[in-house]
Write a protein that holds these residues in place. Structure first.
Motif, PDB file in Angstrom:
ATOM      1  N   LEU A 258      -7.674  10.062  -1.748  1.00 39.52           N
ATOM      2  CA  LEU A 258      -7.878  10.142  -0.195  1.00 39.52           C
ATOM      3  C   LEU A 258      -7.620   9.082   0.712  1.00 39.52           C
ATOM      4  O   LEU A 258      -6.835   9.061   1.436  1.00 39.52           O
ATOM      5  CB  LEU A 258      -9.349  11.280   0.572  1.00 39.52           C
ATOM      6  CG  LEU A 258      -9.159  11.404   1.671  1.00 39.52           C
ATOM      7  CD1 LEU A 258      -7.381  12.270   2.295  1.00 39.52           C
ATOM      8  CD2 LEU A 258     -10.565  12.124   1.892  1.00 39.52           C
ATOM      9  N   ALA A 259      -8.329   8.080  -0.132  1.00 36.16           N
ATOM     10  CA  ALA A 259      -8.342   6.874   0.301  1.00 36.16           C
ATOM     11  C   ALA A 259      -7.234   5.917   0.135  1.00 36.16           C
ATOM     12  O   ALA A 259      -7.035   5.594   0.595  1.00 36.16           O
ATOM     13  CB  ALA A 259      -9.361   6.190  -0.126  1.00 36.16           C
TER      14      ALA A 259
ATOM     15  N   LEU B 182     -11.865  12.167  -3.614  1.00 31.88           N
ATOM     16  CA  LEU B 182     -12.459  10.818  -2.523  1.00 31.88           C
ATOM     17  C   LEU B 182     -11.241   9.759  -2.150  1.00 31.88           C
ATOM     18  O   LEU B 182     -10.661   9.122  -1.547  1.00 31.88           O
ATOM     19  CB  LEU B 182     -13.725  10.830  -2.094  1.00 31.88           C
ATOM     20  CG  LEU B 182     -14.637  11.509  -1.685  1.00 31.88           C
ATOM     21  CD1 LEU B 182     -15.378  11.454  -1.495  1.00 31.88           C
ATOM     22  CD2 LEU B 182     -14.544  12.219  -0.492  1.00 31.88           C
ATOM     23  N   LEU B 183     -11.807   9.461  -3.268  1.00 29.28           N
ATOM     24  CA  LEU B 183     -10.493   8.108  -4.038  1.00 29.28           C
ATOM     25  C   LEU B 183      -9.267   8.426  -3.814  1.00 29.28           C
ATOM     26  O   LEU B 183      -9.010   7.250  -3.067  1.00 29.28           O
ATOM     27  CB  LEU B 183     -10.734   7.618  -5.660  1.00 29.28           C
ATOM     28  CG  LEU B 183     -10.067   6.434  -6.067  1.00 29.28           C
ATOM     29  CD1 LEU B 183     -10.621   5.198  -5.449  1.00 29.28           C
ATOM     30  CD2 LEU B 183     -10.138   6.707  -7.922  1.00 29.28           C
TER      31      LEU B 183
ATOM     32  N   THR C 152       0.209  -1.220  -0.233  1.00 30.79           N
ATOM     33  CA  THR C 152      -0.234   0.162  -0.069  1.00 30.79           C
ATOM     34  C   THR C 152       0.620   1.179   0.315  1.00 30.79           C
ATOM     35  O   THR C 152       0.790   2.104  -0.803  1.00 30.79           O
ATOM     36  CB  THR C 152      -0.921  -0.048   1.415  1.00 30.79           C
ATOM     37  OG1 THR C 152      -1.512  -1.270   1.647  1.00 30.79           O
ATOM     38  CG2 THR C 152      -1.547   1.347   1.168  1.00 30.79           C
TER      39      THR C 152
ATOM     40  N   ILE D  95      -4.136   3.854   7.823  1.00 32.96           N
ATOM     41  CA  ILE D  95      -5.853   2.982   8.166  1.00 32.96           C
ATOM     42  C   ILE D  95      -5.515   1.558   7.637  1.00 32.96           C
ATOM     43  O   ILE D  95      -5.744   0.931   8.918  1.00 32.96           O
ATOM     44  CB  ILE D  95      -7.087   3.543   7.252  1.00 32.96           C
ATOM     45  CG1 ILE D  95      -7.342   4.611   6.401  1.00 32.96           C
ATOM     46  CG2 ILE D  95      -7.931   2.413   7.183  1.00 32.96           C
ATOM     47  CD1 ILE D  95      -7.343   5.946   7.752  1.00 32.96           C
TER      48      ILE D  95
ATOM     49  N   THR E 129       0.756   3.585  -3.166  1.00 29.91           N
ATOM     50  CA  THR E 129       0.593   5.342  -2.704  1.00 29.91           C
ATOM     51  C   THR E 129       1.070   6.283  -3.297  1.00 29.91           C
ATOM     52  O   THR E 129       1.069   6.997  -4.064  1.00 29.91           O
ATOM     53  CB  THR E 129       0.629   5.850  -1.686  1.00 29.91           C
ATOM     54  OG1 THR E 129      -0.436   4.492  -1.008  1.00 29.91           O
ATOM     55  CG2 THR E 129      -0.159   6.265  -1.290  1.00 29.91           C
TER      56      THR E 129
ATOM     57  N   THR F 272      -4.910   7.702   2.263  1.00 29.84           N
ATOM     58  CA  THR F 272      -4.186   7.313   4.127  1.00 29.84           C
ATOM     59  C   THR F 272      -4.504   5.261   4.079  1.00 29.84           C
ATOM     60  O   THR F 272      -4.933   5.288   5.105  1.00 29.84           O
ATOM     61  CB  THR F 272      -6.019   7.764   4.518  1.00 29.84           C
ATOM     62  OG1 THR F 272      -6.809   7.513   3.455  1.00 29.84           O
ATOM     63  CG2 THR F 272      -5.711   9.396   4.209  1.00 29.84           C
ATOM     64  N   ALA F 273      -4.617   5.369   2.643  1.00 26.80           N
ATOM     65  CA  ALA F 273      -4.680   3.590   3.106  1.00 26.80           C
ATOM     66  C   ALA F 273      -3.446   3.417   4.200  1.00 26.80           C
ATOM     67  O   ALA F 273      -3.733   2.158   4.757  1.00 26.80           O
ATOM     68  CB  ALA F 273      -4.924   3.064   2.077  1.00 26.80           C
TER      69      ALA F 273
END
Length: 366
Positions: free
Chosen positions: A275-276, A272-273, A34, A283, A38, A279-280
């Motif tokens: 952002l996800a 939002l995609l 991840t 999170i 990113t 932050t993956a």
């Protein structure tokens, strides 16, 4: 090999993970993947954004790679420093600065790709803006030249009106002397008498003045028309010179502004995609349960902390003991008579030497 690379990306201690189960290694490999992807998305997005600025693929690739490595290092550092404890609020508070930074980075990453996705729509908005800017530019430039051209056209109209007035006056004199000759006006006598000659002379004088006026005004009109043509040429040149600036109005800021004029709903979900995605890593680390690696890592930290605490306490005790021993030793020395006599003899010898030296100095001065 791939698992080791992704574990490296996660920032986990590989020596501890080697002693853990395969499932634990897979968990940290997933976190590392991840982090890696990113950074790849950050590289692609920043590279495209910089390409729209510099219009050079090598510069965009170079700085995009630097940005991707920066995001990779930042994510890897923060994920590795989030320690799994039995306190989710504390972990969330520890990750809060990174989440705020993720919002900023998500905007930076998403905007360039949004501009690429909606490129056709943005080009249409830019085309409309360029057309409007072209018309506004022509109107603004016309404000500099139109009043002058209108004034010059008015001067031409005045000159032509002056000629027309003089021509009408001459024609009236012509009709007067013709009517006198035909006996239809004036004296009413048919023929070319003295009155006819007088009126004919007036007409001829007016006709000469008319011809002179026509010649003079024609020259003036030609000069004014030349000036008008020069002003029109200057206006066309100014429009032509400013048009490339308008045509080049498609930089990064212009495209972001054009993107803002499109419907917000699709852009918001793309944001939002990203952002996800951004932050993956955080999170994933926060949501993952406390596992074998976390217990072993906590144990290792506890061993180191305990060992350091013991060393510090030992140094404190050693210092305190050494101080007490020094006090006791110097107290015993203070009470020894032999040492007292020895120091007394040395003091007396020093005083005698000082007295002799002072005496020699006084004798020398005398």
């Amino acid at each position: 090999m791939l698992q080791r690379f992704f574990i490296f990306c996660s920032g986990a201690d590989t020596q501890i993970l080697e002693t853990c189960s395969n499932g634990e290694r897979n968990k940290y490999a997933g976190i590392g993947a991840t982090v890696f992807f990113t950074a790849v998305m950050a590289f692609i997005a920043s590279g495209y954004a910089l390409y729209t600025v510099f219009d050079n693929v090598y510069i965009a690739t170079f700085f995009g790679l630097i940005w991707g490595l920066l995001i990779f290092n930042l994510d890897r550092y923060i994920v590795s420093t989030i320690k799994k404890r039995d306190n989710f609020k504390g972990e969330l508070l520890q990750a809060a600065p990174r989440i705020v930074l993720a919002l900023i980075i998500a905007v930076v990453i998403s905007k360039p790709l949004e501009m690429k996705i909606f490129e056709k729509e943005i080009n249409q908005v830019l085309l409309e803006e360029k057309n409007a800017m072209t018309l506004d530019n022509k109107e603004q430039l016309a404000l500099q030249y139109t009043p002058k051209i209108e004034n010059l056209n008015q001067d031409i109209a005045n000159l032509k009106s002056e000629v027309a007035t003089k021509e009408a006056e001459t024609n009236a004199l012509y009709d007067t002397y013709i009517s006198e000759a035909e006996g239809r006006a004036g004296t009413g006598l048919l023929g070319k008498g003295p009155v006819y000659k007088e009126k004919r002379e007036k007409h001829d004088a007016a006709l000469a003045e008319l011809n002179t006026l026509k010649e003079t005004n024609t020259g003036k009109i030609a000069a004014i028309e030349t000036e008008i043509a020069a002003l029109q040429t200057d206006y066309d040149t100014a429009v032509a010179n400013s048009q490339p600036i308008i045509d080049g109005f498609d930089g990064l800021m212009a495209r972001i502004d054009a993107l803002g004029k499109l419907p917000w709903f699709p852009s918001f979900f793309i944001f939002l995609l990203f952002l996800a995605i951004e932050t993956a890593p955080i999170i994933a680390k926060l949501m993952s349960p406390k596992g074998e690696y976390d217990f072993k890592f906590e144990e290792q930290e506890s061993v180191v902390a305990t060992w350091i605490t013991q060393k510090v306490e030992q140094r404190k005790l050693l210092l305190a003991t050494d101080g007490e021993l020094n006090q006791q030793i110097y107290a015993d020395i203070k009470n020894e008579e032999e040492l007292y006599r020895y120091k007394k003899e040395k003091a007396e010898e020093l005083l005698r030497l000082q007295a002799d030296s002072f005496h020699k100095l006084q004798v020398k001065n005398l």
